[in-house]
Scaffold this active site. Structure first.
Site, mmCIF file in Angstrom:
data_model
loop_
_atom_site.group_PDB
_atom_site.id
_atom_site.type_symbol
_atom_site.label_atom_id
_atom_site.label_comp_id
_atom_site.label_asym_id
_atom_site.label_seq_id
_atom_site.Cartn_x
_atom_site.Cartn_y
_atom_site.Cartn_z
ATOM 1 N N PRO A 100 26.560 34.129 -9.819
ATOM 2 C CA PRO A 100 25.317 34.404 -8.553
ATOM 3 C C PRO A 100 24.217 33.902 -8.817
ATOM 4 O O PRO A 100 23.381 34.089 -8.109
ATOM 5 C CB PRO A 100 25.814 35.656 -8.445
ATOM 6 C CG PRO A 100 26.387 36.275 -9.686
ATOM 7 C CD PRO A 100 27.123 35.383 -10.384
ATOM 8 N N GLU A 142 30.901 41.888 -16.487
ATOM 9 C CA GLU A 142 29.666 42.000 -15.875
ATOM 10 C C GLU A 142 28.536 40.914 -16.211
ATOM 11 O O GLU A 142 27.434 40.912 -16.001
ATOM 12 C CB GLU A 142 28.927 43.445 -16.505
ATOM 13 C CG GLU A 142 29.343 44.509 -15.620
ATOM 14 C CD GLU A 142 30.811 44.876 -16.079
ATOM 15 O OE1 GLU A 142 31.523 44.236 -16.817
ATOM 16 O OE2 GLU A 142 31.637 45.724 -15.061
ATOM 17 N N ARG A 157 38.239 17.067 -1.216
ATOM 18 C CA ARG A 157 38.414 16.590 -0.044
ATOM 19 C C ARG A 157 37.439 15.619 0.420
ATOM 20 O O ARG A 157 37.460 14.681 1.295
ATOM 21 C CB ARG A 157 38.293 17.497 1.224
ATOM 22 C CG ARG A 157 37.061 18.472 1.446
ATOM 23 C CD ARG A 157 37.739 19.797 2.077
ATOM 24 N NE ARG A 157 38.224 19.645 3.180
ATOM 25 C CZ ARG A 157 37.809 19.155 4.390
ATOM 26 N NH1 ARG A 157 36.421 18.767 4.470
ATOM 27 N NH2 ARG A 157 38.454 18.960 5.346
ATOM 28 N N ASP A 163 33.429 16.616 9.857
ATOM 29 C CA ASP A 163 33.331 18.207 9.449
ATOM 30 C C ASP A 163 31.996 18.539 9.797
ATOM 31 O O ASP A 163 30.865 18.025 9.540
ATOM 32 C CB ASP A 163 33.568 18.348 7.670
ATOM 33 C CG ASP A 163 34.828 18.154 7.428
ATOM 34 O OD1 ASP A 163 35.833 18.234 8.586
ATOM 35 O OD2 ASP A 163 35.062 17.990 6.433
#
Ligand code: ADE
Length: 246
Positions: free
Chosen positions: A90, A117, A155, A170
């Site tokens: 993150p 963690e 893709r 897209d």
């Protein structure tokens, strides 16, 4: 393209990588994906991959040794030295369609999934060459994030989608959200398909789609509009229609 994924929960990948487009791409040899268990690179009999954080605090931290050793062993086995090593975290730079396009240009990638963690900072500093987050929220581990990244990249590999057109129309590939799509029946529960789509007039259809993509982006994701390269005439039309009901 080859993608090596290093993680603590390899079973996470079995089903998603064996469905639909990715499954076919793998079978056709367009993408070769190998999933490695970091625990296989531990040396103690309990296969310990995590330990307590120095300085105290909650949770466990993924140890550096098995992660370094896994990356080094895989590189050695494949006879490669320069491979992007991407850590899913993150705390990384935000993933987007343009990051997927950038990564899809590499013939080989290694993805490291963090877990617990935390992960020993030496992996971030001295092993990873890039750090990617799939969004501003915290998952239990990097496995799901790696799947998102692999799917978005796969893709874009030439030949993976039936026609390259489907990737270029897209959402996000031209900076705008995708226009609305319809299929049969022509009228469903009283809701009709927009008549222009039945007109057979390709010029008008293309203009309608472009305008709908602009309107949808302006309503839902105004932050994206600047990247959408819309011309003066389109902007005028958008402002005139923005307040009208959908
Ligand atoms: N691991 C945990 N949360 C994540 C996120 N948002 N992106 C990438 N990896 C993660």
């Amino acid at each position: 393209m080859r993608i090596d994924i290093l993680c603590l929960f390899p079973e996470t990948f079995a089903s998603p990588l064996n469905q639909s487009i990715i499954k076919r791409a793998r079978e056709q040899g367009l993408v070769n994906i190998a999933v490695h268990d970091v625990r296989d690179y531990t040396h103690d009999k309990h296969h310990t991959a995590d330990d307590y954080p120095y300085g105290g605090g909650p949770g466990m931290v993924l140890k550096p040794e098995p992660v370094f050793e896994a990356v080094e062993a895989i590189k050695k086995q494949l006879g490669v030295s320069e491979v992007p090593v991407i850590l899913l975290t993150p705390q990384g730079r935000l993933f987007s369609q343009s990051v997927a396009q950038e990564l899809a240009l590499h013939p080989h990638l290694m993805l490291i999934c963090g877990h617990y963690e935390g992960l020993d900072e030496r992996v971030c500093e001295h092993l990873a060459t890039d750090q990617i987050s799939i969004g501003d929220y915290v998952l239990s581990g990097g496995e799901l994030a790696a799947l998102v990244v692999v799917d978005a990249i796969a893709r874009l590999i030439p030949g993976v989608l039936g026609s390259q057109d489907s990737a270029s129309s897209d959402s996000h590939s031209n900076g705008l959200l995708e226009y609305p799509q319809y299929t049969r029946p022509q009228v469903y529960r009283g809701w009709s398909v927009p008549p222009v789509l039945l007109s057979g007039n390709h010029g008008e259809i293309a203009q309608w789609r472009r305008r709908q993509a602009i309107l949808r982006t302006a309503r839902r994701r105004p932050d994206l509009l600047e990247k959408g390269n819309i011309c003066e005439e389109e902007r005028k039309w958008m402002l005139e229609n923005l307040l009208s009901p959908k």
